[in-house]
Design an enzyme around this catalytic site. Structure first.
Site, PDB file in Angstrom:
ATOM      1  N   ARG A 126       0.823  -1.209   0.000  1.00 15.61           N
ATOM      2  CA  ARG A 126       0.000   0.000   0.000  1.00 15.61           C
ATOM      3  C   ARG A 126       0.860   1.263   0.000  1.00 15.61           C
ATOM      4  O   ARG A 126       0.525   2.267  -0.645  1.00 15.61           O
ATOM      5  CB  ARG A 126      -0.931  -0.026   1.216  1.00 15.61           C
ATOM      6  CG  ARG A 126      -1.852   1.172   1.317  1.00 15.61           C
ATOM      7  CD  ARG A 126      -2.902   0.958   2.399  1.00 15.61           C
ATOM      8  NE  ARG A 126      -3.493   2.238   2.765  1.00 15.61           N
ATOM      9  CZ  ARG A 126      -3.330   2.829   3.947  1.00 15.61           C
ATOM     10  NH1 ARG A 126      -2.594   2.235   4.880  1.00 15.61           N
ATOM     11  NH2 ARG A 126      -3.888   3.992   4.196  1.00 15.61           N
ATOM     12  N   HIS A 130       0.453   4.084  -2.879  1.00 13.20           N
ATOM     13  CA  HIS A 130       0.062   5.456  -2.559  1.00 13.20           C
ATOM     14  C   HIS A 130       1.179   6.462  -2.846  1.00 13.20           C
ATOM     15  O   HIS A 130       0.903   7.620  -3.155  1.00 13.20           O
ATOM     16  CB  HIS A 130      -0.370   5.548  -1.100  1.00 13.20           C
ATOM     17  CG  HIS A 130      -1.740   4.990  -0.855  1.00 13.20           C
ATOM     18  ND1 HIS A 130      -2.592   5.489   0.100  1.00 13.20           N
ATOM     19  CD2 HIS A 130      -2.400   3.961  -1.447  1.00 13.20           C
ATOM     20  CE1 HIS A 130      -3.722   4.799   0.084  1.00 13.20           C
ATOM     21  NE2 HIS A 130      -3.622   3.858  -0.838  1.00 13.20           N
ATOM     22  N   TRP A 269     -11.429  -8.285   1.892  1.00 17.04           N
ATOM     23  CA  TRP A 269     -12.124  -8.510   0.624  1.00 17.04           C
ATOM     24  C   TRP A 269     -12.260 -10.006   0.314  1.00 17.04           C
ATOM     25  O   TRP A 269     -13.183 -10.402  -0.375  1.00 17.04           O
ATOM     26  CB  TRP A 269     -11.372  -7.850  -0.525  1.00 17.04           C
ATOM     27  CG  TRP A 269     -11.433  -6.370  -0.570  1.00 17.04           C
ATOM     28  CD1 TRP A 269     -12.360  -5.601  -1.249  1.00 17.04           C
ATOM     29  CD2 TRP A 269     -10.532  -5.434   0.031  1.00 17.04           C
ATOM     30  NE1 TRP A 269     -12.087  -4.258  -1.090  1.00 17.04           N
ATOM     31  CE2 TRP A 269     -10.967  -4.130  -0.301  1.00 17.04           C
ATOM     32  CE3 TRP A 269      -9.390  -5.569   0.824  1.00 17.04           C
ATOM     33  CZ2 TRP A 269     -10.312  -2.983   0.119  1.00 17.04           C
ATOM     34  CZ3 TRP A 269      -8.732  -4.426   1.246  1.00 17.04           C
ATOM     35  CH2 TRP A 269      -9.187  -3.148   0.903  1.00 17.04           C
TER      36      TRP A 269
END
Length: 374
Positions: A126, A130, A269
């Site tokens: 991540r 980002h 998820w």
């Protein structure tokens, strides 16, 4: 506890449930308002000149060790100068040197103890995403060059909540390999995270330099998970991606989970949130999704177990005609997904980096820990 011992059998069962990896927090998508100072013009010439002066000195250690804001800013100048000087003179570490950094990252990813499911891989991925996804092709600002998440206000942007964990981990590695730039370190870590979690090989090459606080992009360039197809296209088209690449990059949500103390959303998820698979797409189509009744932001949950979640920006992949075509293809063909994700993610990691900065004309394929054992 390290989960290194379980790496080989898990690799052979890449589509099975993993119990050794951590949840990715790619869901820290919020609306933003902070404005950063305008991006400064390139100071490569200045960096090179400064680099020639300081490369042989011991000044860098003092600056790195000092805590004052002025000293930190000066340290950034000198580190950027050294990196740029190495690029300009072709005095750069070898691929083998970067492989050593990769290997160290892989060790750190696995040495997570009780952190989530025992891996820092998802949160490190991540960070790479980002740090790169702020690129604006119209202005040439943002992206992985300069590693501006080291500075305020970008470190405090809502989308980056919780990424201090990954930055602090990478800082330990930076102290071991002081010659690597933060941008190269963070993006290489993203590659290692994908590959070590049984994902595809991702081409990568070094050449990013460390910039200044004035290079910080404005808040609001990362996706807002509460939005729909139009917003998703606005965000990704700005970076130069098309619909197919958008859907492929969304597949990173096979990893990790949302946390209420970061994004406000909650849950994983997939049932194997620490293994890189195409389960994200399969579940989108195979499960029945209903709106969760709770006090948090609007999100969906699977009707059967109520343990999984999808964000509005995830569910739109099943509703938008163009997005749905690619999502269904990836649900049906994991090899196709791996191929397309690898290409799109490699492109993402190079956004904002001038071609002449790269130290290799062609991207490299870094070996996984398992590759090196065989």
């Amino acid at each position: 506890m390290s989960f290194t011992a379980f790496r080989a059998p898990l690799r052979r069962q890449a589509l099975s449930v993993s119990f050794r990896r951590a949840e990715l927090r790619t869901s820290s998508f919020r609306k933003y308002s902070t404005e950063a100072p305008p991006a400064a013009k390139s100071n490569t010439g200045l960096y090179v000149g400064l680099g020639a002066v300081i490369l042989g000195g011991g000044i860098a250690y003092y600056l790195y060790d000092s805590s004052s804001d002025t000293t930190k800013a000066t340290s950034t100048v000198l580190k950027s100068a050294a990196q740029s000087a190495k690029v300009a003179t072709n005095f750069v570490p070898t691929k083998e040197d970067y492989q050593k950094v990769y290997n160290r990252i892989a060790e750190v990813i696995d040495d997570a103890g009780d952190y989530d499911n025992g891996s820092f891989g998802p949160v490190v991925l991540r960070l790479a995403w980002h740090a790169s996804g702020t690129y604006d092709k119209a202005t040439g600002t943002g992206g992985s060059n300069y590693a501006t998440m080291r500075f305020h206000p970008e470190a405090l942007h809502g989308a980056n909540a919780g990424l201090h964990v990954a930055r602090e981990l990478m800082e330990k590695i930076k102290q071991e390999f002081s010659w690597i730039s933060y941008g190269d370190l963070w993006t290489l870590a993203g590659v290692a995270a994908v590959q070590e979690m049984a994902g595809p090989k991702v081409p990568w090459r070094p050449g990013r330099i460390d910039g200044f606080e004035s290079h910080v992009p404005p808040d609001g360039r990362l996706p807002d998970a509460s939005q729909g197809a139009s917003h998703i296209r606005d965000i990704f088209y700005r970076m130069g991606f098309d619909d197919q690449e958008i859907v492929a990059l969304c597949g990173a949500h096979a990893l990790g989970r949302c946390h209420t103390d970061r994004s406000g959303f909650d849950g994983p998820w997939t049932f194997s949130p620490t293994m890189f698979t195409n389960d994200y797409y399969k579940l989108l189509f195979d499960e029945k999704w209903v709106w969760r009744k709770w006090n948090g932001p609007k999100q969906l949950e699977d009707k059967k177990t109520k343990t999984l979640m999808m964000l509005p920006t995830d569910y739109v992949l099943t509703q938008d005609k163009s997005f749905k075509k690619y999502a269904k293809a990836y649900a049906d063909d994991v090899d196709l997904f791996f191929k397309d994700f690898s290409a799109a993610f490699a492109k993402l990691l190079e956004l904002g980096v001038p071609t002449q900065q790269f130290v290799a004309s062609e991207a490299w394929i870094m070996q996984t820990v398992d590759d090196q054992k065989s």
